[in-house]
Design an enzyme around this catalytic site. Structure first.
Site, short mmCIF file in Angstrom:
data_model
loop_
_atom_site.label_atom_id
_atom_site.label_comp_id
_atom_site.label_asym_id
_atom_site.label_seq_id
_atom_site.Cartn_x
_atom_site.Cartn_y
_atom_site.Cartn_z
CB SER A 179 -39.54 -19.87 -28.54
OG SER A 179 -39.19 -20.92 -29.42
CD GLU A 185 -2.98 -0.82 0.04
OE1 GLU A 185 -3.49 0.31 -0.11
OE2 GLU A 185 -3.20 -1.77 -0.73
#
Length: 711
Positions: free
Chosen positions: A385, A110
């Site tokens: 469909s 960090e």
């Protein structure tokens, strides 16, 4: 005359004095440079003065009470009935109890200059300022001190503005001068979010490895350091997100070697420390976990919230879910789906208000504690469909009409693949109403090719189906695109069909109405209305889909009060997925049933067709919904022409059809055989000029309103 005399006559006289000479260019540039330099020095002096004043007059805020955050509370749409209150998991420990290898891993990852820098990073702060001013998402570079300040002190973590960033820099500089680095690191490790609802290094050690922080290995410590930047990606690091987590972990280990806190030999010997399986709280049992996680995901991915902010800021999150409709959805699924249904069979139901895009109800699965991925939003199956209305809309929008005829003979061959209709029925030439009513596969393949698969793809994308899903495995270029080879979620289908109910106006479905902060600030959300096609197209498509329910494959969806219903069934290849997607003018709902492993469905006592179980669940839920919300009967808009399609044979009623389904998007591919080419009308109809309907109620710029039947 001498030559010297001639030269003297032609020579022009010299200027009488220096004042008559033009100024030198070089001297002018020097003066300009001097002025610019003085102006720059004055500006920099002013900046320094402003910075000094800001520094002197920015106090260090009081710390939050032990930096103890408030978890969010999620509410149903009425804003009064709570869904769940999720808490914050934290257990602070002294820095002395945190092993050196964990501290080294965090610092190397960090902020490698943590013990040397003044508390801020000039480069990272500049990027943050640019992100705030421009609105662009720029990777930040906050130091450990800046991150700690945001989490530890009040008044800095939730405000998003240039003022807040200036204050953060000033406070970080002061804290860097007045506090020891070890004190700053201790507060940081006890307040940072690690994922899995864990705040602080001790809670994270318990959540990921069920250990105290002092018992973590160097590899496990590096894992937790890696989780800080992207905690969400690490929550399921033992599952599908493992590749990313392992790559990020290896980057941290490499960074530790570069920082000189780990030898290359030790790094090479390390193996990825797979965390334990994530535990879930009983508070998320049933549908609660699905509602909470879908709302959280939307806030993070679509509304700009961070996971940390949601977990810490004490937010009141009001969703669009109606409690009574949620109960009705669950009751419909549980009462109709047989008790002995295989646990790998998933059912998803999503109900959307067409006028706003709000998701008013959903069914995400049997129990969130058993399966966290929602079957309504997170899972997808071939649309089958249920995709055909998108092809129909594309055709109508391109200028074709309901009376356009296409070849519905069966079988037919496309690119060498044999396509047939359900039960092998051959319909010959038929109009688009008949093709839709009876879900004629070959007719829709021909229609898609006639319109153009690119236009079909564009239409589906405009209705909310992401292009990457449409183009997966080249599906957008295959003739079977029109038969629904694209995998979709029930939420996507419900949103798309809601556009037909809204007469061509699409809103992306959403589940969070507003967020209220403890300071009284309220942020409301809505989705912009986008005109996808005009009301003529919507009314014609709705008319065709209404015939599906009145006398086609979806008769089981007719509502008890006889009100108009439009919709479309869908049955995947070999029965791997079954659907019913339908709507009334005020509400659109999609129901999908499919398996986790994508195997063919087997449900005791039922044939595998979209017109059976999904249609019955849809009818049960919608029948309750219109009664609960007292939704009045409303007619659909009139189509441009009234037509009828060839009636479906009684002997092939969906509820009585034996054997494996063949309605789905792909029929079995057989070796190519000679066959006559598909019969098309030889001329494309001219595109009519469509004036807008005078009674068209949907103006794309009209602001969103709540559902008229909201609690």
């Amino acid at each position: 005359m001498s030559s010297s005399d001639i030269g003297s006559e032609d020579h022009e006289p010299e200027p009488d004095s220096e004042r008559e000479r033009p100024p030198a260019v070089g001297s002018r540039r020097v003066r300009l440079a001097r002025r610019f330099g003085l102006g720059l020095l004055a500006f920099l002096g002013l900046v320094v003065a402003i910075f000094a004043v800001a520094y002197l007059f920015t106090p260090i805020p009081s710390p939050q009470a032990k930096a103890k955050a408030q978890g969010p509370v999620f509410y149903y749409a009425d804003g009064k009935t709570p869904i769940a209150k999720t808490g914050v998991n934290r257990d602070a420990v002294p820095l002395a109890e945190v092993p050196r290898h964990i501290r080294d891993a965090v610092i190397a990852t960090e902020n490698r200059t943590f013990y040397e820098d003044p508390g801020v990073s000039v480069r990272g702060t500049a990027r943050a300022f640019w992100s705030t001013v421009s609105g662009e998402q720029v990777q930040g570079g906050s130091t450990i001190t800046q991150q700690m300040v945001r989490n530890y002190y009040s008044g800095l973590s939730q405000e998003r503005s240039l003022t807040r960033k200036v204050k953060e820099v000033m406070v970080s500089l002061k804290v860097g001068r007045e506090k020891s680095k070890d004190w700053i690191l201790e507060q940081y490790l006890n307040t940072i979010y690690f994922g899995r609802d864990s705040y602080g290094i001790q809670a994270a050690a318990k959540a990921y490895y069920r250990k105290d922080v002092g018992d973590l290995t160097p590899a496990q410590g590096a894992f937790l350091a890696a989780a800080i930047q992207r905690p969400t990606e690490f929550a399921d690091a033992a599952g599908e997100r493992r590749p990313y987590a392992e790559q990020r972990w290896r980057t941290v280990v490499t960074g530790m070697v570069q920082a000189g806190v780990l030898t290359e030999a030790d790094a090479a010997a390390m193996k990825f420390p797979v965390p334990v399986r994530q535990s879930n709280h009983d508070i998320l049992r049933g549908q609660v976990g699905y509602m909470v996680n879908i709302a959280r995901k939307e806030l993070i991915e679509r509304r700009g919230f961070s996971e940390d902010e949601i977990n810490r800021a004490g937010l009141k999150i009001v969703t669009t879910f109606d409690k009574r409709l949620m109960d009705a959805a669950g009751d419909a699924v549980k009462s109709i789906l047989p008790d002995k249904t295989d646990k790998n069979v998933l059912t998803g139901l999503v109900s959307v208000d067409p006028g706003t895009g709000q998701v008013v109800a959903m069914y995400g699965g049997r129990d969130y504690l058993d399966r966290q991925l929602s079957s309504s939003f997170g899972s997808r199956a071939q649309a089958a469909s249920g995709f055909k209305p998108f092809v129909l809309a594309a055709a109508l929008d391109a200028g074709y009409g309901l009376s356009t005829v296409v070849n519905g003979g069966s079988p037919q061959y496309f690119n060498g693949a044999r396509i047939q209709n359900d039960s092998g029925t051959s319909y010959g030439m038929l109009n688009l109403v008949g093709a839709t009513q009876n879900s004629v596969n070959t007719a829709y393949v021909n229609l898609g090719l006639k319109v153009g698969l690119d236009k079909v793809t564009d239409m589906a994308e405009s209705l909310g189906i992401p292009r990457k899903q449409l183009t997966a495995n080249g599906g957008d270029t295959a003739p079977t695109l029109s038969l629904g080879v694209t995998a979709v979620s029930p939420a996507q289908q419900a949103g798309a069909y809601a556009a037909f109910a809204a007469e061509g106006a699409f809103r992306r479905p959403y589940v969070v109405k507003r967020v209220e902060r403890p300071d009284g600030n309220v942020q409301k959300f809505s989705e912009k209305r986008v005109r996808v096609f005009d009301s003529r197209v919507a009314r014609d498509a709705t008319y065709a889909m209404a015939q599906v329910v009145q006398g086609g494959t979806g008769t089981a969806a007719n509502l008890p009060d006889g009100r108009p219903v439009a919709g479309k069934t869908g049955t995947g290849v070999q029965g791997r997925a079954i659907w019913f997607n339908g709507y009334i003018p005020q509400l659109a709902t999609s129901v999908g049933i499919f398996r986790v492993d994508n195997k063919p469905l087997e449900i005791p006592g039922y044939s595998i067709y979209g017109g059976v179980l999904p249609a019955q669940i849809w009818r049960s839920y919608m029948g309750e919904a219109v009664a609960i919300k007292d939704i009045p009967v409303k007619e659909f808009g009139s189509p441009s022409v009234y037509l009828g399609g060839p009636p479906q044979s009684p002997s092939s009623s969906p509820s009585e059809r034996p054997g494996p389904p063949t309605e789905g998007p792909e029929s079995p591919v057989e070796p190519p055989e000679p066959s006559p080419p598909p019969e098309f009308p030889t001329e494309r109809p001219s595109l009519p000029t469509r004036p807008p309907f005078p009674d068209d109620p949907y103006d794309p710029g009209e602001p969103a309103e709540d559902w008229p039947y909201a609690p």
